[in-house]
Design an enzyme around this catalytic site. Structure first.
Site, PDB file in Angstrom:
ATOM      1  N   HIS A 197      -8.613   7.660  17.337  1.00  0.00           N
ATOM      2  CA  HIS A 197      -8.395   8.432  16.149  1.00  0.00           C
ATOM      3  C   HIS A 197      -9.476   8.396  15.487  1.00  0.00           C
ATOM      4  O   HIS A 197      -9.610   7.818  14.331  1.00  0.00           O
ATOM      5  CB  HIS A 197      -7.222   7.316  15.331  1.00  0.00           C
ATOM      6  CG  HIS A 197      -6.726   7.684  14.268  1.00  0.00           C
ATOM      7  ND1 HIS A 197      -5.933   8.964  14.110  1.00  0.00           N
ATOM      8  CD2 HIS A 197      -6.731   7.407  13.098  1.00  0.00           C
ATOM      9  CE1 HIS A 197      -5.607   9.285  12.758  1.00  0.00           C
ATOM     10  NE2 HIS A 197      -6.366   8.339  12.108  1.00  0.00           N
ATOM     11  N   ASN A 241     -12.830  -5.521   8.938  1.00  0.00           N
ATOM     12  CA  ASN A 241     -11.515  -5.571   9.625  1.00  0.00           C
ATOM     13  C   ASN A 241     -11.443  -6.102  10.902  1.00  0.00           C
ATOM     14  O   ASN A 241     -10.236  -6.578  11.110  1.00  0.00           O
ATOM     15  CB  ASN A 241     -11.166  -3.831   9.951  1.00  0.00           C
ATOM     16  CG  ASN A 241     -10.677  -3.038   8.766  1.00  0.00           C
ATOM     17  OD1 ASN A 241      -9.908  -3.479   8.153  1.00  0.00           O
ATOM     18  ND2 ASN A 241     -11.763  -2.186   8.394  1.00  0.00           N
ATOM     19  N   GLY A 271       0.616  -0.949   0.090  1.00  0.00           N
ATOM     20  CA  GLY A 271       0.100   0.158   0.096  1.00  0.00           C
ATOM     21  C   GLY A 271       0.839   1.206   0.017  1.00  0.00           C
ATOM     22  O   GLY A 271       2.185   1.272   0.101  1.00  0.00           O
ATOM     23  N   ALA A 320       2.933   2.007   3.245  1.00  0.00           N
ATOM     24  CA  ALA A 320       4.181   1.253   3.377  1.00  0.00           C
ATOM     25  C   ALA A 320       5.153   1.574   2.385  1.00  0.00           C
ATOM     26  O   ALA A 320       6.354   1.813   2.731  1.00  0.00           O
ATOM     27  CB  ALA A 320       3.757  -0.116   2.731  1.00  0.00           C
ATOM     28  N   VAL A 339      -1.965   0.794  12.687  1.00  0.00           N
ATOM     29  CA  VAL A 339      -2.357   2.096  11.837  1.00  0.00           C
ATOM     30  C   VAL A 339      -3.569   1.999  11.064  1.00  0.00           C
ATOM     31  O   VAL A 339      -4.248   2.945  10.897  1.00  0.00           O
ATOM     32  CB  VAL A 339      -1.268   2.196  10.924  1.00  0.00           C
ATOM     33  CG1 VAL A 339      -1.194   3.735  10.212  1.00  0.00           C
ATOM     34  CG2 VAL A 339       0.260   2.578  11.790  1.00  0.00           C
ATOM     35  N   GLY A 340      -3.910   0.797  10.493  1.00  0.00           N
ATOM     36  CA  GLY A 340      -5.069   0.593   9.777  1.00  0.00           C
ATOM     37  C   GLY A 340      -6.275   0.824  10.434  1.00  0.00           C
ATOM     38  O   GLY A 340      -6.515   0.429  11.700  1.00  0.00           O
ATOM     39  N   ARG A 351     -13.141   2.108   3.954  1.00  0.00           N
ATOM     40  CA  ARG A 351     -14.580   2.332   4.125  1.00  0.00           C
ATOM     41  C   ARG A 351     -14.880   2.559   2.496  1.00  0.00           C
ATOM     42  O   ARG A 351     -14.440   3.399   1.904  1.00  0.00           O
ATOM     43  CB  ARG A 351     -15.055   3.474   4.984  1.00  0.00           C
ATOM     44  CG  ARG A 351     -16.581   3.436   5.217  1.00  0.00           C
ATOM     45  CD  ARG A 351     -16.784   4.467   6.305  1.00  0.00           C
ATOM     46  NE  ARG A 351     -18.269   4.478   6.830  1.00  0.00           N
ATOM     47  CZ  ARG A 351     -18.618   4.956   7.630  1.00  0.00           C
ATOM     48  NH1 ARG A 351     -17.726   5.711   8.679  1.00  0.00           N
ATOM     49  NH2 ARG A 351     -19.915   5.003   8.024  1.00  0.00           N
ATOM     50  N   GLN A 409      -5.074 -12.169  12.300  1.00  0.00           N
ATOM     51  CA  GLN A 409      -3.519 -11.655  12.322  1.00  0.00           C
ATOM     52  C   GLN A 409      -3.167 -11.592  14.030  1.00  0.00           C
ATOM     53  O   GLN A 409      -1.880 -12.001  14.079  1.00  0.00           O
ATOM     54  CB  GLN A 409      -3.441 -10.199  11.902  1.00  0.00           C
ATOM     55  CG  GLN A 409      -3.338 -10.221  10.430  1.00  0.00           C
ATOM     56  CD  GLN A 409      -3.131  -8.834   9.536  1.00  0.00           C
ATOM     57  OE1 GLN A 409      -3.079  -7.883  10.280  1.00  0.00           O
ATOM     58  NE2 GLN A 409      -3.119  -9.080   8.280  1.00  0.00           N
TER      59      GLN A 409
END
Length: 325
Positions: A187, A105, A14, A17, A129-130, A92, A112
């Site tokens: 956030h 998610n 992405g 990254a 971060v996602g 989204r 994960q």
């Protein structure tokens, strides 16, 4: 040469990254003498892109980049990982409600989290971060019961940096002369950028700014900055997010300056009345790789109301994914 640090990055094909990996490879995270092994994860459909990124990393010829591993298997990428940047998340889409985004998610981060539990270093430092980052971090943490809760964090350093920069510009000083800014909570637009404890050249920030500017301009500008970038650039923040992720992880490994703190989403221990176990952004100090929530900061009625507002949103998010916790 030092033993290399194993760094895992999800969503490695992405845009964030792409702004992050090359800086890690040349020493911007751990310094000019610390080698790294980069372990890159993304979905199988991004395999070709990921291979291209690995080729470019190779072409940088960085003496610090000892090895690059590419995979779509989380267990393989997280094996022995000491620092993990969890960038990958489903964005989204049109017509998608917040509940839908959380659910999609949640499936990713629960899987994960289990992989981290099985194969990561027991001293791993994990940065989510996602988005929605706070609740994604909570899901991953709850699915990794063998890792200490303190191994997990989520990023509000970008919001912290935005607040610091905005205050510096308003006061006509350098960002290095700003300290003790706080981002509380989620956030999201409910976050609370707090200047009650901030300093500008050692002076209380709120003695130098108009209270109306603080409430009516500063707070909403920081809260809505991400949306403003999208509206103008047409894409979400990538380079600034990557920079903030580096700042966050560097502080976690190397520590915070004396007489200052950083904003970091961590598991609440009940400080400031926030529900225990909620992933909530607090001011923290860091020493020897361990963070501590700054205690006993005075909060006026305005601040307490703002903290409660963002806490309620996080409690609602947690309730939506409670079946995965």
């Amino acid at each position: 040469m030092k033993t290399p640090v194993h760094v895992a990055v999800t969503g490695a094909a992405g845009q964030i990254a792409y702004s992050l990996l090359f800086r890690i490879a040349v020493g911007d995270l751990f310094g000019p003498h610390q080698p790294v092994i980069l372990k890159l994860l993304d979905v199988p459909s991004a395999e070709r892109v990921l291979e291209g990124v690995a080729m470019e990393l190779d072409d940088c010829a960085s003496p610090l980049l000892q090895e690059i591993e590419v995979s779509s298997d989380p267990a393989e990428v997280f094996d022995g990982a000491e620092a993990v940047f969890m960038l990958g998340a489903t964005p989204r889409g049109p017509g998608m409600e917040r509940r839908d985004l959380l659910q999609v998610n949640a499936d990713i981060f629960s899987a994960q989290g289990r992989a981290l539990n099985e194969s990561a270093s027991r001293r791993v430092k994990i940065l989510v971060v996602g988005n929605p980052a706070n609740t994604n971090a909570l899901i991953a943490q709850r699915n990794a019961p063998d890792l200490a809760p303190g191994c997990f964090s989520a990023m509000t350093r970008l919001d912290h940096n935005r607040a610091t920069s905005l205050l510096a510009r308003h006061c006509g000083c350098n960002v290095a002369e700003i300290s003790r800014v706080v981002i509380w909570g989620n956030h999201s637009p409910t976050q609370y950028p707090d200047l009650h404890h901030a300093r500008v050249k050692g002076k209380p920030a709120l003695s130098l700014v108009d209270p109306a500017w603080y409430v009516e301009t500063f707070i909403p500008t920081v809260q809505q900055r991400g949306a403003s970038v999208i509206a103008i650039r047409g894409k979400s923040s990538a380079a600034s997010a990557a920079n903030a992720a580096l700042d966050h992880m560097r502080s976690w490994f190397l520590g915070t300056p004396k007489d200052d703190w950083v904003s970091m989403t961590v598991s609440s221990d009940g400080s400031y009345g926030i529900a225990e176990g909620l992933m909530f952004s607090f001011p923290v100090t860091i020493e020897n790789g361990r963070f501590r929530i700054v205690q006993d900061l005075p909060l006026d009625t305005f601040s307490r109301e703002r903290l409660r507002l963002t806490e309620v949103e996080l409690l609602e998010e947690r309730a939506m994914v409670s079946h995965l916790l």
